[in-house]
Design a protein around this motif. Structure first.
Motif, PDB file in Angstrom:
ATOM      1  N   GLY A 152      -9.966  -5.813  -2.069  1.00  0.00           N
ATOM      2  CA  GLY A 152      -8.511  -5.985  -1.988  1.00  0.00           C
ATOM      3  C   GLY A 152      -7.902  -5.331  -0.775  1.00  0.00           C
ATOM      4  O   GLY A 152      -6.706  -4.990  -0.777  1.00  0.00           O
ATOM      5  N   ASP A 153      -8.698  -5.141   0.268  1.00  0.00           N
ATOM      6  CA  ASP A 153      -8.244  -4.452   1.475  1.00  0.00           C
ATOM      7  C   ASP A 153      -7.454  -5.417   2.346  1.00  0.00           C
ATOM      8  O   ASP A 153      -7.974  -6.008   3.289  1.00  0.00           O
TER       9      ASP A 153
ATOM     10  N   ASP B  40      -5.028 -11.907  -2.350  1.00  0.00           N
ATOM     11  CA  ASP B  40      -3.740 -11.358  -1.935  1.00  0.00           C
ATOM     12  C   ASP B  40      -2.696 -11.843  -2.942  1.00  0.00           C
ATOM     13  O   ASP B  40      -3.002 -11.947  -4.130  1.00  0.00           O
TER      14      ASP B  40
ATOM     15  N   ALA C 122      -4.993  -1.594  -3.857  1.00  0.00           N
ATOM     16  CA  ALA C 122      -5.908  -1.852  -2.742  1.00  0.00           C
ATOM     17  C   ALA C 122      -6.976  -0.783  -2.653  1.00  0.00           C
ATOM     18  O   ALA C 122      -6.687   0.412  -2.739  1.00  0.00           O
TER      19      ALA C 122
ATOM     20  N   ARG D  71      -1.666  -5.871  -0.449  1.00  0.00           N
ATOM     21  CA  ARG D  71      -1.978  -4.885  -1.484  1.00  0.00           C
ATOM     22  C   ARG D  71      -1.757  -3.450  -1.004  1.00  0.00           C
ATOM     23  O   ARG D  71      -1.302  -2.595  -1.769  1.00  0.00           O
ATOM     24  N   ILE D  72      -2.095  -3.174   0.247  1.00  0.00           N
ATOM     25  CA  ILE D  72      -1.912  -1.820   0.775  1.00  0.00           C
ATOM     26  C   ILE D  72      -0.438  -1.423   0.732  1.00  0.00           C
ATOM     27  O   ILE D  72      -0.097  -0.281   0.401  1.00  0.00           O
TER      28      ILE D  72
END
Length: 295
Positions: free
Chosen positions: A121-122, A103, A143, A126-127
């Motif tokens: 990267g979920d 993160d 992400a 990131r989203i």
């Protein structure tokens, strides 16, 4: 375990700008639909993490839901599309792939970064960075997505954007110049597993992997995207003769050597048991990757 006295055959592995000719032992099988992707990076002449990930090719990966096509035509942002709460039934161009990301994390010195680790990267951090980006699978994103559920002990291939999990760098198949090295993993001559069985093992490893994300100058106690791929290959008993076996991976060489230095006398205590296990796994990966090459 290993066969001896085998003759050799020559296989080809694709890269962005050349074909790598690899001579492997007869009976060693290349897994055609699995790719090991590598991006190397240097900062000030010093090797830094770059990114590694695994890709799995499917015949239907370019099939696209009609509502995704419409959203792309309308140039909807990811935030706008997700708010529509549509259920994907197709891959939508996102290739199944697995990588390990941090993160926001924090730096402690120039070569020591630490943060929470997330498959592909979920994570919310990131989203949120992608919320104003469009839905095109051909472009880089912060992400990717992972599987969020399991059904009947199988991984449920479902997320907001695709029926399959994907690494943010999966767009690289449309921009091969962004990828430094692409190889295929191999099975040793005495390994009877099918490619689909191996793919299930890869999915299982990725779904269960848990750790921080840390970069410590390729130190024995880091866990970055390189570590994730090395441990995945070792756990699934997959050889990489084109890169690791050919000693073309500077990160693997340094990481393996640092683990070996740390545990050369096997005086590992309980606190470092995880890293001693990783030492054994990287030695195994090195050995099978070198063995797969014909002498």
């Amino acid at each position: 375990m290993y066969c001896t006295g085998a003759t050799s055959i020559t296989c080809e592995s694709s890269s962005n700008d050349k074909t790598i000719e690899t001579t492997v032992k007869a009976g060693t099988r290349k897994l055609e639909n699995i790719l090991i992707r590598r991006i190397f990076m240097k900062i000030g002449g010093i090797q830094s993490p770059g990114h590694y990930w695994i890709e799995i090719i499917h015949d239907d990966e370019d099939e696209t839901d009609d509502f995704i096509k419409e959203a792309r035509e309308q140039k909807l942002t990811e935030k706008q599309f997700i708010s529509m709460n549509k259920e994907c039934t197709k891959a939508n161009g996102f290739r199944e792939s697995y990588g390990w990301y941090p993160d926001d994390g924090r730096w402690d010195g120039w070569a020591n970064f630490k943060g929470n680790g997330f498959l592909n990267g979920d994570c919310n951090y990131r989203i949120k960075k992608d919320k104003e980006h469009n839905l095109f699978h051909t472009e880089e994103r912060e992400a990717g997505r992972r599987n969020h559920q399991k059904k009947d002990d199988k991984h449920q291939e479902k997320n907001h954007l695709s029926i399959r999990p994907f690494d943010p760098h999966q767009h690289g198949r449309f921009h091969e110049d962004e990828i430094d090295f692409t190889t295929h993993p191999y099975l040793l001559p005495d390994d009877s597993r099918t490619e689909e069985q191996v793919i299930e093992e890869i999915r299982d490893f990725a779904a269960k992997f848990e750790d921080e994300w840390s970069y410590k100058g390729h130190g024995y106690n880091e866990t970055c995207c390189h570590t994730f791929v090395f441990l995945l290959l070792a756990s699934c008993n997959l050889a990489d003769p084109d890169c690791i076996g050919a000693q073309k991976d500077p990160y693997f060489k340094e990481y393996k050597n640092n683990l070996k230095k740390r545990f050369k006398n096997q005086n590992n205590n309980e606190a470092e048991k995880k890293f001693y296990q990783r030492h054994c796994m990287t030695e195994q990966l090195h050995d099978i990757s070198r063995f797969a090459q014909a002498k």
